[in-house]
Design an enzyme around this catalytic site. Sequence first.
Site, mmCIF file in Angstrom:
data_model
loop_
_atom_site.group_PDB
_atom_site.id
_atom_site.type_symbol
_atom_site.label_atom_id
_atom_site.label_comp_id
_atom_site.label_asym_id
_atom_site.label_seq_id
_atom_site.Cartn_x
_atom_site.Cartn_y
_atom_site.Cartn_z
ATOM 1 C CE LYS A 1 10.024 -7.494 0.306
ATOM 2 N NZ LYS A 1 10.685 -6.671 -0.717
ATOM 3 C CG ASP B 1 9.936 -4.227 -3.178
ATOM 4 O OD1 ASP B 1 9.276 -5.083 -3.796
ATOM 5 O OD2 ASP B 1 11.134 -4.383 -2.871
ATOM 6 C CG ASP C 1 -4.147 5.783 1.724
ATOM 7 O OD1 ASP C 1 -5.246 5.206 1.675
ATOM 8 O OD2 ASP C 1 -3.819 6.561 2.644
HETATM 9 MG MG MG Z 1 -6.124 3.065 4.626
#
Ligand code: MG
Length: 361
Positions: A195, A227, A255
């Site tokens: 970032k 992002d 994830d």
């Molecule tokens: Mg995790």
Amino acid sequence: MNLNIGVIKGDGIGPEIVAEAMKVLDQVAKIYGHTCDYTQLLMGGASIDVHGVPLTDETVAAAKSCDAVLMGSIGGDAKTSPWYQLEPSKRPEAGLLRIRKELNLFANLRPAILYDELKGACPLKEEITEGGFDMMIMRELTGGLYFGERKTVEEHGVMTAYDSLTYNENEIRRIAKRGFDIAMKRRKKVTSVDKANVLDSSRLWRKVVEEVAAEYPEVTLEHMLVDNCAMQLVKNPKQFDVILTENMFGDILSDEASMVTGSIGMLASASLNETKFGLYEPSGGSAPDIAGKGIANPIATILSAAMMLRFSFDLDKEADAVERAVAKVLAEGYRTIDIMSEGKKQVGTEKMGDLIAGSIR
Ligand code: MG
Ligand code: IPM
């Protein structure tokens, strides 16, 4: 070869999924002429119940004396479990963070692969997933926000919380080198995620990654803001080979990457230090809501065991055999509930482990 393996079954679905990975390892050992010595280690809630803390010094020492550690998952339901009445430094997750730090496991590898057979479980449109994808998320694991100073204080009558995000150039350099080394064995592309339009730590990250990249002329480096990366993962996941990123971004992006592969129950991980030692665990959590039901997907843990064979023991043939067995069982149509789709054969945790162990050649 004798494999000296520490085992942290942990909490929730941990014991169930680890049992299946051990079953597969035992079968590999039998067929390929190895022996597995397991040392049970307590961590997380399981350790709190016995010792009052999520990780003891003795367990750290015992883990260090193993060649590698296989782990299930730790933690419970934050609303109902008494573990979460404890102060944050005594909760299950603190044990995991401490073992990562104590063993210096700075390099976390999370491969996200879309298996051809699992396209049905992938939430993305077919035109996006056509041809599959195969990326490696390299997450820095012992620095950044997770290990910076934190405190909650009252300032002028207002409760205020601080978490600090710190990286030094050495921490960035060693994970970047690992990322480029791995890219050299893959499709030779590194996407470094940061970032840098906002954070100083990201600007240093970018600078150091560029210095490291100069030592790897064959590898293409690109920078991507986090992002944008979150968006690109669902828009065009095929573009990625190695994603190199800091601790917190890697937690979130891995994830997300697991979900585009169909299920977090498929995502293995390896956490490595400078030596051959590693901690191998599925990327998913302890899923207390389905614990004890015999329905959890053991594949991420089994694939983590394959990574252990490859990275800690240099047993590539054996690791290939495990990965082939997983692919075969999926091709035969067997699915746990999380990756189930129409026309497939639904099986539970144990049966999935049996099928994979039985397919080791
Ligand atoms: Mg995790
Ligand atoms: C992971 C987990 C852990 C993390 C939690 C349990 C502390 O989410 O391994 O991704 O945030 O690193």
